[in-house]
Design an enzyme around this catalytic site. Sequence first.
Site, PDB file in Angstrom:
ATOM      1  N   LYS A 115      -1.470   0.656  -5.389  1.00 54.71           N
ATOM      2  CA  LYS A 115      -2.872   1.072  -5.358  1.00 54.71           C
ATOM      3  C   LYS A 115      -3.619   0.617  -6.597  1.00 54.71           C
ATOM      4  O   LYS A 115      -4.813   0.334  -6.528  1.00 54.71           O
ATOM      5  CB  LYS A 115      -3.004   2.589  -5.155  1.00 54.71           C
ATOM      6  CG  LYS A 115      -2.476   3.016  -3.793  1.00 54.71           C
ATOM      7  CD  LYS A 115      -3.348   3.984  -3.036  1.00 54.71           C
ATOM      8  CE  LYS A 115      -2.912   3.991  -1.582  1.00 54.71           C
ATOM      9  NZ  LYS A 115      -3.233   5.142  -0.808  1.00 54.71           N
ATOM     10  N   LYS A 197       3.308  -2.554   6.163  1.00 55.72           N
ATOM     11  CA  LYS A 197       3.238  -1.414   7.077  1.00 55.72           C
ATOM     12  C   LYS A 197       1.832  -1.292   7.658  1.00 55.72           C
ATOM     13  O   LYS A 197       0.847  -1.714   7.037  1.00 55.72           O
ATOM     14  CB  LYS A 197       3.664  -0.113   6.385  1.00 55.72           C
ATOM     15  CG  LYS A 197       2.656   0.461   5.418  1.00 55.72           C
ATOM     16  CD  LYS A 197       2.986   1.921   5.093  1.00 55.72           C
ATOM     17  CE  LYS A 197       1.827   2.510   4.293  1.00 55.72           C
ATOM     18  NZ  LYS A 197       1.740   3.936   4.255  1.00 55.72           N
ATOM     19  N   LYS A 200      -3.957   2.743   7.409  1.00 58.78           N
ATOM     20  CA  LYS A 200      -5.332   3.035   7.821  1.00 58.78           C
ATOM     21  C   LYS A 200      -6.355   2.376   6.902  1.00 58.78           C
ATOM     22  O   LYS A 200      -7.511   2.252   7.265  1.00 58.78           O
ATOM     23  CB  LYS A 200      -5.565   4.530   7.983  1.00 58.78           C
ATOM     24  CG  LYS A 200      -5.194   5.422   6.834  1.00 58.78           C
ATOM     25  CD  LYS A 200      -5.509   6.860   7.229  1.00 58.78           C
ATOM     26  CE  LYS A 200      -4.506   7.878   6.747  1.00 58.78           C
ATOM     27  NZ  LYS A 200      -4.448   8.034   5.303  1.00 58.78           N
TER      28      LYS A 200
HETATM   29  P1  ATP Z   1      -3.479   4.518   3.248  1.00 63.21           P
HETATM   30  O1  ATP Z   1      -3.700   3.214   3.922  1.00 63.21           O
HETATM   31  O2  ATP Z   1      -4.758   5.286   2.968  1.00 63.21           O
HETATM   32  O3  ATP Z   1      -2.537   4.479   2.097  1.00 63.21           O
HETATM   33  P2  ATP Z   1      -1.554   5.277   5.218  1.00 63.21           P
HETATM   34  O4  ATP Z   1      -1.946   4.790   6.567  1.00 63.21           O
HETATM   35  O5  ATP Z   1      -0.500   4.559   4.512  1.00 63.21           O
HETATM   36  O6  ATP Z   1      -2.830   5.443   4.329  1.00 63.21           O
HETATM   37  P3  ATP Z   1      -0.875   7.985   4.498  1.00 63.21           P
HETATM   38  O7  ATP Z   1      -2.016   8.937   4.459  1.00 63.21           O
HETATM   39  O8  ATP Z   1      -0.351   7.477   3.194  1.00 63.21           O
HETATM   40  O9  ATP Z   1      -1.177   6.765   5.463  1.00 63.21           O
HETATM   41  O10 ATP Z   1       0.323   8.635   5.289  1.00 63.21           O
HETATM   42  C1  ATP Z   1       0.282   9.701   6.192  1.00 63.21           C
HETATM   43  C2  ATP Z   1       1.650   9.857   6.805  1.00 63.21           C
HETATM   44  O11 ATP Z   1       1.886   8.792   7.729  1.00 63.21           O
HETATM   45  C3  ATP Z   1       2.805   9.789   5.809  1.00 63.21           C
HETATM   46  O12 ATP Z   1       3.792  10.732   6.160  1.00 63.21           O
HETATM   47  C4  ATP Z   1       3.323   8.386   5.939  1.00 63.21           C
HETATM   48  O13 ATP Z   1       4.673   8.294   5.598  1.00 63.21           O
HETATM   49  C5  ATP Z   1       3.090   8.104   7.416  1.00 63.21           C
HETATM   50  N1  ATP Z   1       2.856   6.700   7.648  1.00 63.21           N
HETATM   51  C6  ATP Z   1       1.841   5.954   7.149  1.00 63.21           C
HETATM   52  N2  ATP Z   1       1.892   4.690   7.595  1.00 63.21           N
HETATM   53  C7  ATP Z   1       2.982   4.627   8.392  1.00 63.21           C
HETATM   54  C8  ATP Z   1       3.580   3.584   9.158  1.00 63.21           C
HETATM   55  N3  ATP Z   1       3.059   2.378   9.180  1.00 63.21           N
HETATM   56  N4  ATP Z   1       4.680   3.860   9.872  1.00 63.21           N
HETATM   57  C9  ATP Z   1       5.220   5.093   9.864  1.00 63.21           C
HETATM   58  N5  ATP Z   1       4.705   6.128   9.163  1.00 63.21           N
HETATM   59  C10 ATP Z   1       3.608   5.910   8.445  1.00 63.21           C
END
Ligand code: ATP
Length: 334
Positions: A115, A197, A200
């Site tokens: 980040k 991964k 969002k």
């Molecule tokens: P950002 O892009 O804002 O970092 P993010 O999509 O990575 O967000 P988080 O808010 O960090 O999402 O995660 C919310 C939950 O979803 C966490 O438990 C995380 O482990 C899970 N998660 C996020 N992305 C994935 C993915 N691609 N596959 C499986 N689990 C996920």
Amino acid sequence: MIDGKKVLFSGMQATGNLTLGNYLGALKNWVTLSDEYECFYSVVDMHSITVRQDSAELRSRARKLLTLYIAAGLDPEKNCIYYQSHVSGHAELAWILNCFTYMGELSRMTQFKDKSAKHADNINAGLFTYPVLMAADILLYQADVVPVGIDQMQHLELTRDIAQRFNAIYGDVFTVPEPYIGKVGARIMSLQDPSKKMSKSDENPNASIYLMDDPDTIMRKFKRAVTDSVGAVRYNEEEQPGICNLIDIYCACTGKSREETEKEFDGKGYGDFKTAVGESVVEKLRPLQEKMAELEKNKDYIDSVIKNNAERAAYVSNKTLRKVQKKVGFPIRP
Ligand code: ATP
Ligand code: LTN
């Protein structure tokens, strides 16, 4: 333990529209676990401001996220669904835990490194101490188990280290939490770059399926998903990461195994497979989308959930907070 049940804590940030990765990797497991545990599911809005946010947008996304928890199947009468910022104990415990966490530990966190590379103009102290606030979230409720995707494991290990360090000095104050990583869908990858991964905050909207995407959009994104030139639906991580990701998505949405999926699409082309994956996702998301539309019309109900659950979260968390304050030597309240 609360009423004879083990405690579960988890949270998500309201930093964007939730993706299929968030659903399959986290939310779906939350629903499965909610019968067995006493659950606290927080919208961790305080974590969100470690990256600059538009205020109105954050507020509206946080509400959407909280509503989505319910739409996904979490009953707010049985699960404590609330905003982190409505319970002041999170910030209070985080301060104390900051004093039990080392700079070296925080510098090693890969999310901080990622980040800060992404937001080089705003590497704030909150981004650095983000995992300490996360530890406070979990330890405040004496959580036994924390369901998260694999990407959060490092933060969870740090939480365990902080809890053990504190307990070694002051006696058994905190429950040391265990991670819970679901079997399927633990890591859903980007549709445009299967080495990353699905996230969002990805700038390319074709890389992620959003939970509120309509069926046409979902089908179109799967049609455009990056695959390879092998031409067979096989779970081959080295050569076919894109196809592996699609197989994982298909298995998570249909309940089929990898082997069953390989057999089902033996001799068929990627076009057929992508259509089937798209359809399985559309069907999986349909009930959630319908429930969401219904809940969004019911403002008073959501407001009452927000108020009642924040009160309950405050009640439970205050017990831990008072104990910790006493242990570290803060004056007793007369
Ligand atoms: P950002 O892009 O804002 O970092 P993010 O999509 O990575 O967000 P988080 O808010 O960090 O999402 O995660 C919310 C939950 O979803 C966490 O438990 C995380 O482990 C899970 N998660 C996020 N992305 C994935 C993915 N691609 N596959 C499986 N689990 C996920
Ligand atoms: N850091 C997590 C969100 C989060 C969390 C938590 C998850 C904040 N506090 C406590 C589990 C338990 C994330 O980015 N997914």
